[in-house]
Design a protein around this motif. Structure first.
Motif, PDB file in Angstrom:
ATOM      1  N   PRO A 318       0.821  -1.210   0.000  1.00 51.41           N
ATOM      2  CA  PRO A 318       0.000   0.000   0.000  1.00 51.41           C
ATOM      3  C   PRO A 318       0.854   1.258   0.000  1.00 51.41           C
ATOM      4  CG  PRO A 318       0.045  -0.958   2.193  1.00 51.41           C
ATOM      5  CD  PRO A 318       0.767  -1.922   1.281  1.00 51.41           C
ATOM      6  N   ASP A 319       0.387   2.247  -0.728  1.00 53.59           N
ATOM      7  CA  ASP A 319       1.096   3.527  -0.813  1.00 53.59           C
ATOM      8  C   ASP A 319       0.298   4.572  -0.044  1.00 53.59           C
ATOM      9  OD1 ASP A 319       2.555   5.809  -1.634  1.00 53.59           O
ATOM     10  OD2 ASP A 319       3.139   4.841  -3.483  1.00 53.59           O
ATOM     11  N   ASN A 320      -0.498   5.378  -0.734  1.00 53.01           N
ATOM     12  CA  ASN A 320      -1.293   6.391  -0.045  1.00 53.01           C
ATOM     13  C   ASN A 320      -2.725   5.916   0.165  1.00 53.01           C
ATOM     14  OD1 ASN A 320       0.593   8.573   0.374  1.00 53.01           O
ATOM     15  ND2 ASN A 320       0.629   8.785  -1.853  1.00 53.01           N
ATOM     16  N   ILE A 321      -3.370   6.472   1.180  1.00 55.03           N
ATOM     17  CA  ILE A 321      -4.711   6.049   1.562  1.00 55.03           C
ATOM     18  C   ILE A 321      -5.570   7.276   1.832  1.00 55.03           C
ATOM     19  CG2 ILE A 321      -3.972   3.834   2.477  1.00 55.03           C
ATOM     20  CD1 ILE A 321      -3.874   5.003   5.245  1.00 55.03           C
ATOM     21  N   MET A 322      -6.882   7.118   1.678  1.00 53.03           N
ATOM     22  CA  MET A 322      -7.802   8.225   1.931  1.00 53.03           C
ATOM     23  C   MET A 322      -9.185   7.675   2.222  1.00 53.03           C
ATOM     24  SD  MET A 322      -8.061  11.535   2.165  1.00 53.03           S
ATOM     25  CE  MET A 322      -6.561  12.083   1.334  1.00 53.03           C
ATOM     26  N   PHE A 323      -9.822   8.150   3.298  1.00 52.51           N
ATOM     27  CA  PHE A 323     -11.203   7.800   3.577  1.00 52.51           C
ATOM     28  C   PHE A 323     -12.126   8.591   2.656  1.00 52.51           C
ATOM     29  CE2 PHE A 323      -9.473   6.458   7.704  1.00 52.51           C
ATOM     30  CZ  PHE A 323     -10.205   5.307   7.956  1.00 52.51           C
ATOM     31  N   ASP A 324     -13.183   7.941   2.142  1.00 53.57           N
ATOM     32  CA  ASP A 324     -14.199   8.714   1.447  1.00 53.57           C
ATOM     33  C   ASP A 324     -15.239   9.182   2.465  1.00 53.57           C
ATOM     34  OD1 ASP A 324     -15.985   6.629   1.940  1.00 53.57           O
ATOM     35  OD2 ASP A 324     -16.049   5.934  -0.145  1.00 53.57           O
ATOM     36  N   GLU A 325     -16.240   9.917   1.994  1.00 54.05           N
ATOM     37  CA  GLU A 325     -17.186  10.549   2.907  1.00 54.05           C
ATOM     38  C   GLU A 325     -18.031   9.547   3.670  1.00 54.05           C
ATOM     39  OE1 GLU A 325     -16.639  11.208  -0.252  1.00 54.05           O
ATOM     40  OE2 GLU A 325     -17.051  13.304  -0.790  1.00 54.05           O
ATOM     41  N   ARG A 326     -18.135   8.316   3.179  1.00 53.42           N
ATOM     42  CA  ARG A 326     -18.961   7.311   3.830  1.00 53.42           C
ATOM     43  C   ARG A 326     -18.165   6.402   4.766  1.00 53.42           C
ATOM     44  NH1 ARG A 326     -22.718   5.556  -1.382  1.00 53.42           N
ATOM     45  NH2 ARG A 326     -23.697   7.616  -1.680  1.00 53.42           N
ATOM     46  N   GLY A 327     -16.885   6.679   4.912  1.00 57.85           N
ATOM     47  CA  GLY A 327     -16.091   5.932   5.865  1.00 57.85           C
ATOM     48  C   GLY A 327     -15.340   4.750   5.308  1.00 57.85           C
ATOM     49  N   SER A 328     -15.356   4.568   3.988  1.00 60.16           N
ATOM     50  CA  SER A 328     -14.556   3.510   3.374  1.00 60.16           C
ATOM     51  C   SER A 328     -13.148   4.033   3.120  1.00 60.16           C
ATOM     52  CB  SER A 328     -15.179   3.054   2.057  1.00 60.16           C
ATOM     53  OG  SER A 328     -16.405   2.383   2.270  1.00 60.16           O
ATOM     54  N   LEU A 329     -12.157   3.219   3.433  1.00 54.22           N
ATOM     55  CA  LEU A 329     -10.771   3.604   3.176  1.00 54.22           C
ATOM     56  C   LEU A 329     -10.394   3.169   1.768  1.00 54.22           C
ATOM     57  CD1 LEU A 329      -8.229   4.829   4.611  1.00 54.22           C
ATOM     58  CD2 LEU A 329      -7.467   2.449   4.891  1.00 54.22           C
ATOM     59  N   ILE A 330      -9.946   4.109   0.948  1.00 59.73           N
ATOM     60  CA  ILE A 330      -9.519   3.820  -0.423  1.00 59.73           C
ATOM     61  C   ILE A 330      -8.003   3.697  -0.410  1.00 59.73           C
ATOM     62  CG2 ILE A 330      -9.697   4.508  -2.834  1.00 59.73           C
ATOM     63  CD1 ILE A 330     -12.383   4.036  -1.372  1.00 59.73           C
ATOM     64  N   VAL A 331      -7.501   2.539  -0.866  1.00 54.57           N
ATOM     65  CA  VAL A 331      -6.081   2.226  -0.785  1.00 54.57           C
ATOM     66  C   VAL A 331      -5.543   1.932  -2.181  1.00 54.57           C
ATOM     67  CG1 VAL A 331      -4.338   0.747   0.294  1.00 54.57           C
ATOM     68  CG2 VAL A 331      -6.532   1.151   1.461  1.00 54.57           C
ATOM     69  N   ALA A 332      -4.487   2.622  -2.569  1.00 57.40           N
ATOM     70  CA  ALA A 332      -3.803   2.349  -3.837  1.00 57.40           C
ATOM     71  C   ALA A 332      -2.408   1.824  -3.529  1.00 57.40           C
ATOM     72  CB  ALA A 332      -3.712   3.609  -4.694  1.00 57.40           C
ATOM     73  N   GLY A 333      -1.889   0.975  -4.433  1.00 55.31           N
ATOM     74  CA  GLY A 333      -0.560   0.465  -4.178  1.00 55.31           C
ATOM     75  C   GLY A 333       0.004  -0.347  -5.312  1.00 55.31           C
ATOM     76  N   HIS A 334       1.056  -1.086  -4.986  1.00 58.69           N
ATOM     77  CA  HIS A 334       1.898  -1.732  -5.989  1.00 58.69           C
ATOM     78  C   HIS A 334       1.926  -3.245  -5.765  1.00 58.69           C
ATOM     79  CE1 HIS A 334       3.047   2.436  -6.477  1.00 58.69           C
ATOM     80  NE2 HIS A 334       3.379   2.470  -5.198  1.00 58.69           N
ATOM     81  N   PRO A 335       1.290  -4.018  -6.649  1.00 53.91           N
ATOM     82  CA  PRO A 335       1.207  -5.471  -6.453  1.00 53.91           C
ATOM     83  C   PRO A 335       2.486  -6.233  -6.761  1.00 53.91           C
ATOM     84  CG  PRO A 335      -0.006  -4.812  -8.414  1.00 53.91           C
ATOM     85  CD  PRO A 335       0.415  -3.555  -7.732  1.00 53.91           C
TER      86      PRO A 335
END
Length: 443
Positions: A318-335
């Motif tokens: 995982p690289d950077n992360i951000m919660f959306d307005e509904r409380g789900s954490l959005i995670v982007a990264g490198h497989p």
């Protein structure tokens, strides 16, 4: 000069060490040949996703982080927002995390994108009056929402300059903050207009002189040593006077900010990267890149203290992360970490895959959530193939690519109101926008 030990060998050995220790993150070092050209959870990739570029200059490249800049009304409801991006086209010649450290002379830039305008193009933010001799290599960033009758917001950016890393504050002035324990700053999440959580990704950095800078950071990564930490930083003497929300930001010369309090709130983390605060302010999530995990903490809002609540493994680094307005954490990264290293080294034909997931807290009834239960179904490479399910957290793949459609995903934002997904890549040109509805149809 490059390290005498190729990063591909380092990554392979790191895989062995993690495997030996029984870590789920060994998956990030094993190729996944069946990743698709491009998969989007809400529909066919070609019809729903597109790359946005700044034409005709095409200079918005290698974007590491992004954040929504919101305007709120008196009740705290968001009535307008745009997107800010942190980009550095010179990343392949100056990268204090992965290397090399060959040429810091070129500058990165901040960009603004109007997500409400389907015809909008990203615009580079001009920092008028920014000191000519001051390097600008932006990494993580976060911005405080604009409050009623206060159209100006405090924007903080991690800057990996040539001599040392700083935190740059942009409002009416620019300030360079250098707390005592600021060693390897990476990402930040604001807790007020003048305070923030800050991750420090390594204890030893490539800035160390001679052989130390070439070996100690590598050893720290290879052995997944839990030597890094997260601090909470509070600043003063940072009052705003003037600024704009357009593509030009007027700032006076660089001035030192005053750091009044720096406290370690989470420690013994291997490579803490992205950090995010839940919409209700009660949770903090931290991405551990080396271990391939998201660490969820309970937050004491009054004291900013953190208590570890859960560890959720991810099917990628995982690289950077951000919660959306509904409380789900959005995670982007490198497989596949070796592929990312190969792209950074300009290896012929190299491409770095992308993967984005959402992690949503969800109460799990007794007896549910067994590893045999089907989850993240209908995906070319489901997360369930790579990592175990953690009761109380629901993981769903939002996007996948083998790197041919979109490479090296480093940050993803999701607008919970529209469902729009925005993704930037560490070594990708432009940014990607994916819509649940076919592109060209307005909301």
């Amino acid at each position: 000069m490059r390290s005498s030990l190729p990063w591909a060998i380092i990554a392979a050995f790191l895989g062995f060490v993690i495997w030996r220790n029984g870590r789920n993150s060994r998956n990030i070092l094993v190729p996944t040949p069946d990743l698709p050209d491009g998969y989007y959870a809400e529909g066919p990739h070609k019809k729903h996703c597109t790359i946005i570029r700044d034409t005709p200059s095409d200079s918005m490249n290698y974007c590491e982080d992004a954040a929504f800049w919101e305007r709120v009304d008196g009740s705290g409801a968001v009535f307008d927002k745009v997107m800010l991006l942190s980009c550095d086209p010179s990343r392949k010649s100056w990268n204090t995390v992965m290397g090399p450290l060959s040429d810091p002379s070129s500058r990165g830039a901040l960009w603004i994108y109007d997500i409400a305008n389907a015809d909008a193009q990203p615009q580079q933010i001009t920092l008028e009056g920014y000191p000519e001799g001051h390097d600008f290599h932006p990494l993580g960033l976060d911005i405080y929402p604009s409050q009623p009758n206060e159209p100006y917001s405090n924007l903080f950016v991690v800057n990996h300059a040539r001599h040392n890393s700083t935190i740059e504050q942009f409002t009416a002035l620019v300030a360079s903050a250098q707390p005592r324990k600021l060693v390897a700053p990476n990402a930040l999440a604001l807790t007020s207009p003048t305070s923030f959580y800050l991750t420090h990704d390594h204890r030893f950095t490539r800035r160390l002189p001679g052989v130390l800078g070439k070996t100690l950071p590598v050893i720290e990564s290879i052995l997944a040593l839990p030597l890094a930490w997260v601090t909470h930083v509070t600043l003063t003497d940072t009052d705003a006077t003037t600024t704009t929300t357009t593509t030009t930001t007027t700032v006076p010369p660089l001035q030192p900010a005053t750091t009044t309090h720096t406290e370690i709130v989470a420690s013994r983390i291997p490579f803490p990267n992205g950090v995010a605060i839940s919409p209700d302010g009660t949770q903090v999530a931290i991405a551990s890149t080396t271990l391939g995990e998201i660490l969820f903490y309970t937050r004491d809002i009054a004291t900013q203290a953190l208590s570890l609540r859960a560890r959720v493994p991810t099917p990628f680094a995982p690289d950077n992360i951000m919660f959306d307005e509904r409380g789900s954490l959005i995670v982007a990264g490198h497989p596949y970490f070796q592929a990312l290293v190969a792209v950074a080294a300009n290896s012929t034909g190299a491409r770095a895959p992308s993967w984005v997931v959402s992690i949503t807290p969800s109460p799990t009834p007794p007896g549910a959530g067994a590893e045999t239960d089907a989850w993240d179904v209908g995906v070319p490479v489901p997360a369930s193939r790579k990592v175990p399910r953690v009761p109380g957290y629901e993981m769903r793949t939002l996007y996948q690519s083998d790197g041919s459609e979109f490479s090296s995903s480093s940050t993803a934002l999701r607008d919970a109101r529209t469902g729009m997904l925005y993704v930037v890549g560490l070594y990708q040109g432009g940014m990607m926008v994916c819509s649940p509805m076919k592109l060209g149809i307005s909301w």
